[in-house]
Scaffold this active site. Structure first.
Site, PDB file in Angstrom:
ATOM      1  N   VAL A  80       0.860  -1.185   0.000  1.00 47.46           N
ATOM      2  CA  VAL A  80       0.000   0.000   0.000  1.00 47.46           C
ATOM      3  C   VAL A  80       0.893   1.230   0.000  1.00 47.46           C
ATOM      4  CG1 VAL A  80      -1.704   1.330   1.298  1.00 47.46           C
ATOM      5  CG2 VAL A  80      -1.877  -1.165   1.217  1.00 47.46           C
ATOM      6  N   ASP A 116       6.726   6.484  -0.497  1.00 46.18           N
ATOM      7  CA  ASP A 116       8.062   5.909  -0.656  1.00 46.18           C
ATOM      8  C   ASP A 116       8.660   5.433   0.665  1.00 46.18           C
ATOM      9  OD1 ASP A 116       7.990   6.452  -3.416  1.00 46.18           O
ATOM     10  OD2 ASP A 116       8.706   8.505  -3.070  1.00 46.18           O
ATOM     11  N   ARG A 117       7.784   5.121   1.615  1.00 44.22           N
ATOM     12  CA  ARG A 117       8.198   4.611   2.932  1.00 44.22           C
ATOM     13  C   ARG A 117       9.040   5.608   3.731  1.00 44.22           C
ATOM     14  NH1 ARG A 117       4.504   1.797   1.570  1.00 44.22           N
ATOM     15  NH2 ARG A 117       4.415  -0.478   1.745  1.00 44.22           N
ATOM     16  N   MET A 118       8.948   6.885   3.368  1.00 45.89           N
ATOM     17  CA  MET A 118       9.645   7.920   4.131  1.00 45.89           C
ATOM     18  C   MET A 118       8.681   8.495   5.171  1.00 45.89           C
ATOM     19  SD  MET A 118      12.751   8.001   3.131  1.00 45.89           S
ATOM     20  CE  MET A 118      13.396   9.597   3.647  1.00 45.89           C
TER      21      MET A 118
END
Length: 218
Positions: free
Chosen positions: A14, A196-198
């Site tokens: 996701v 972007d998982r940041m």
């Protein structure tokens, strides 16, 4: 015949793009911020927004976790209620430490509370107990929580016995083996999913001179 398909776990993904969290947006205290997110999760219609995963460990360091419901929140800590003879209570009495995670997946948020624990006072326990439905009160008397039982009939028989015991009682008393635990935070982290998982991770940490706020890399 219904066919089943194995889910390709590595492909499940996701993209978190619904929000952000900056230092300027944080409330002045950890408990005000946690209450804010609890309110927002509740108003968004999330089921049991006050549910959190409670993690404990035994004296040998073996962890265990389960979902419980938050029933108190203020500057002193986060409160839940349970059977004092349960596995979780035995571990809490042994280590006096716990962590809690609120997983608000639909809002791409999490909150993590970690710290020492203490038993809630009798008056506070009694006040919450009085707010519970009678069925929940009777269940607390009947269930030998965490113990192995012979079968469902054992539980049903125990409940029926308690129902007969208190059928003529206007009020059901608090069981001597039941009460609250308060997690007294040393750290409280607020996690907001980002693209972007940041992710944004902002943490209240109790230091020598009081609470400090720090940003943690995702």
């Amino acid at each position: 015949m219904t066919e089943t398909t194995n889910i390709a776990l590595p492909a499940m993904r996701v993209s978190y793009e619904s929000g952000s969290l900056t230092e300027a947006e944080l409330a002045g205290t950890w408990h005000e911020q946690l209450q804010k997110w609890l309110d927002e999760a509740t108003n968004a219609g999330l089921p049991e927004a006050n549910a959190f995963v409670l993690a404990t460990a035994d004296p040998d360091g073996h962890p265990s976790s389960r979902t419980v419901l938050a029933k108190g929140l203020d500057a002193r800590g986060l409160v839940f209620f349970t059977n004092y003879t349960s596995a979780k209570s035995h571990e809490l009495m042994a280590t006096r430490y716990a962590s809690a995670t609120f997983p608000w997946f639909a809002m791409q948020r999490q909150a993590h509370v970690r710290g020492t624990v203490e038993k809630v006072g009798a008056a506070e326990t009694a006040a919450y107990w009085a707010s519970r439905p009678k069925g929940s009160q009777l269940g607390a008397w009947a269930s030998p929580q965490s113990r192995v039982v012979a079968g469902r009939s054992t539980l049903d028989s125990a409940l029926a016995k308690i129902e007969r015991q208190f059928e003529n009682s206007e009020k059901v008393p608090v069981p001597p083996h039941w009460g609250g635990w308060r997690i007294q935070p040393e750290t409280v982290e607020f996690w907001q999913g980002r693209q972007d998982r940041m992710h944004d991770r902002l943490r209240f940490r109790l230091g020598r001179d009081g609470w400090e706020i720090e940003r943690v890399a995702p």
